[in-house]
Design a protein around this motif. Structure first.
Motif, short mmCIF file in Angstrom:
data_model
loop_
_atom_site.label_atom_id
_atom_site.label_comp_id
_atom_site.label_asym_id
_atom_site.label_seq_id
_atom_site.Cartn_x
_atom_site.Cartn_y
_atom_site.Cartn_z
N GLN A 90 0.83 -1.21 0.00
CA GLN A 90 0.00 0.00 0.00
C GLN A 90 0.86 1.26 0.00
N VAL A 91 1.91 1.23 0.80
CA VAL A 91 2.79 2.40 0.87
C VAL A 91 3.46 2.65 -0.47
N ALA A 92 3.96 1.59 -1.09
CA ALA A 92 4.63 1.74 -2.39
C ALA A 92 3.65 2.24 -3.45
N ASP A 93 2.43 1.70 -3.42
CA ASP A 93 1.41 2.15 -4.38
C ASP A 93 1.09 3.64 -4.17
N LYS A 94 1.01 4.04 -2.92
CA LYS A 94 0.72 5.44 -2.59
C LYS A 94 1.86 6.34 -3.07
N LEU A 95 3.10 5.88 -2.92
CA LEU A 95 4.24 6.67 -3.38
C LEU A 95 4.25 6.84 -4.88
N VAL A 96 3.89 5.79 -5.60
CA VAL A 96 3.82 5.89 -7.06
C VAL A 96 2.77 6.92 -7.46
N ALA A 97 1.60 6.86 -6.84
CA ALA A 97 0.53 7.82 -7.15
C ALA A 97 0.97 9.24 -6.80
N MET A 98 1.60 9.41 -5.65
CA MET A 98 2.04 10.73 -5.20
C MET A 98 3.08 11.31 -6.16
N SER A 99 4.09 10.51 -6.49
CA SER A 99 5.17 11.01 -7.34
C SER A 99 4.69 11.28 -8.76
N LYS A 100 3.74 10.47 -9.23
CA LYS A 100 3.18 10.71 -10.57
C LYS A 100 2.40 12.02 -10.59
N GLU A 101 1.59 12.22 -9.59
CA GLU A 101 0.79 13.45 -9.52
C GLU A 101 1.68 14.68 -9.35
N PHE A 102 2.76 14.53 -8.59
CA PHE A 102 3.71 15.63 -8.41
C PHE A 102 4.36 15.98 -9.75
N HIS A 103 4.85 14.96 -10.45
CA HIS A 103 5.51 15.21 -11.74
C HIS A 103 4.54 15.84 -12.75
N GLU A 104 3.34 15.27 -12.85
CA GLU A 104 2.36 15.81 -13.79
C GLU A 104 1.90 17.21 -13.38
N GLY A 105 1.81 17.44 -12.07
CA GLY A 105 1.41 18.75 -11.58
C GLY A 105 2.42 19.83 -11.92
N LEU A 106 3.69 19.46 -11.97
CA LEU A 106 4.72 20.44 -12.34
C LEU A 106 4.64 20.80 -13.81
N LYS A 107 4.13 19.90 -14.63
CA LYS A 107 3.99 20.19 -16.06
C LYS A 107 2.94 21.27 -16.30
N ASP A 108 1.89 21.28 -15.50
CA ASP A 108 0.81 22.28 -15.63
C ASP A 108 0.82 23.24 -14.44
N PHE A 109 1.99 23.60 -14.00
CA PHE A 109 2.14 24.33 -12.75
C PHE A 109 1.61 25.76 -12.83
N ASP A 110 0.89 26.16 -11.78
CA ASP A 110 0.38 27.52 -11.64
C ASP A 110 0.59 27.94 -10.19
N LEU A 111 1.45 28.94 -9.98
CA LEU A 111 1.77 29.39 -8.63
C LEU A 111 0.55 29.86 -7.84
N ASN A 112 -0.47 30.31 -8.56
CA ASN A 112 -1.66 30.84 -7.90
C ASN A 112 -2.69 29.76 -7.57
N ASP A 113 -2.41 28.52 -7.98
CA ASP A 113 -3.33 27.42 -7.72
C ASP A 113 -2.62 26.42 -6.80
N GLU A 114 -3.07 26.33 -5.57
CA GLU A 114 -2.40 25.48 -4.59
C GLU A 114 -2.93 24.05 -4.56
N THR A 115 -3.63 23.65 -5.61
CA THR A 115 -4.18 22.29 -5.67
C THR A 115 -3.07 21.25 -5.53
N LEU A 116 -1.97 21.44 -6.25
CA LEU A 116 -0.86 20.48 -6.19
C LEU A 116 -0.30 20.39 -4.77
N LEU A 117 -0.08 21.52 -4.15
CA LEU A 117 0.46 21.53 -2.78
C LEU A 117 -0.50 20.82 -1.82
N ASN A 118 -1.79 21.08 -1.95
CA ASN A 118 -2.78 20.44 -1.08
C ASN A 118 -2.82 18.93 -1.29
#
Length: 193
Positions: A1-29
């Motif tokens: 479960q932990v490894a699966d969660k890390l994969v999801a987290m890191s994927k969302e982080f990487h993809e979130g940086l591609k569409d990054f907007d400093l004024n939108d804190e969705t990625l940080l949340n």
């Protein structure tokens, strides 16, 4: 479960940086939510470790592995937090490292799945070798990123970008620590019938 969660987290982080907007804190949340979920899973593992006399491999290695996995989540979240705190829009500088983080997490997931009953030590070893390779690449990316940012001659930008790059590179160091624990566990357990 932990490894699966890390994969999801890191994927969302990487993809979130591609569409990054400093004024939108969705990625940080989202990264904060993942980090809290990881803390809960880590706590549950430690509770189970305390309650079970027989463990699938060395208790100390389970402890190191669990702590290492939690560290990865902590540093991904810290990286996201500092990108926002520093209002650091240089995401191009960070996306290569975030991709290496994601790839490392996928290999951690592969290694942990293949740790089950130690039936596939070769696959665990191959995943660990890939993680070590990604960490070496991350070292080079960090060095080049620091060289590039110093060429800007902007002291504030240098401080911000260098700090975030270093946090991101630490994630790959933590992944390498996990790989070393996986490899050690496999080696020790595959030598005993």
């Amino acid at each position: 479960q932990v490894a699966d969660k890390l994969v999801a987290m890191s994927k969302e982080f990487h993809e979130g940086l591609k569409d990054f907007d400093l004024n939108d804190e969705t990625l940080l949340n989202k990264m904060s939510d993942y980090e809290h979920e990881m803390d809960d899973l880590t706590h549950e593992i430690f509770v189970q470790l305390g309650e079970n006399f027989i463990t699938p491999f060395d208790r100390e290695d389970i402890n190191y592995l669990t702590s290492g996995l939690d560290d990865i989540a902590d540093y991904i979240y810290a990286s996201a937090k500092y990108i926002y705190l520093y209002k650091s829009p240089e995401v191009k500088e960070y996306s290569e490292l975030s991709l290496l983080i994601y790839k490392s997490c996928v290999e951690i997931q592969n290694a942990i799945k293949n740790l089950k009953e130690f039936a596939n030590p070769k696959e665990v070893k191959e995943a660990c070798i890939k993680i070590n390779s990604y960490e070496n690449i991350a070292d080079d990316v960090l060095s080049q990123g620091i060289v590039d940012v110093f060429e800007s001659n902007d002291p504030i930008k240098i401080i911000k970008v260098k700090s975030v790059l270093e946090y991101l590179e630490i994630v790959t160091d933590k992944a390498e620590d996990v790989a070393n624990t996986d490899r050690k566990s496999t080696r020790l357990n595959s030598s005993h019938p």
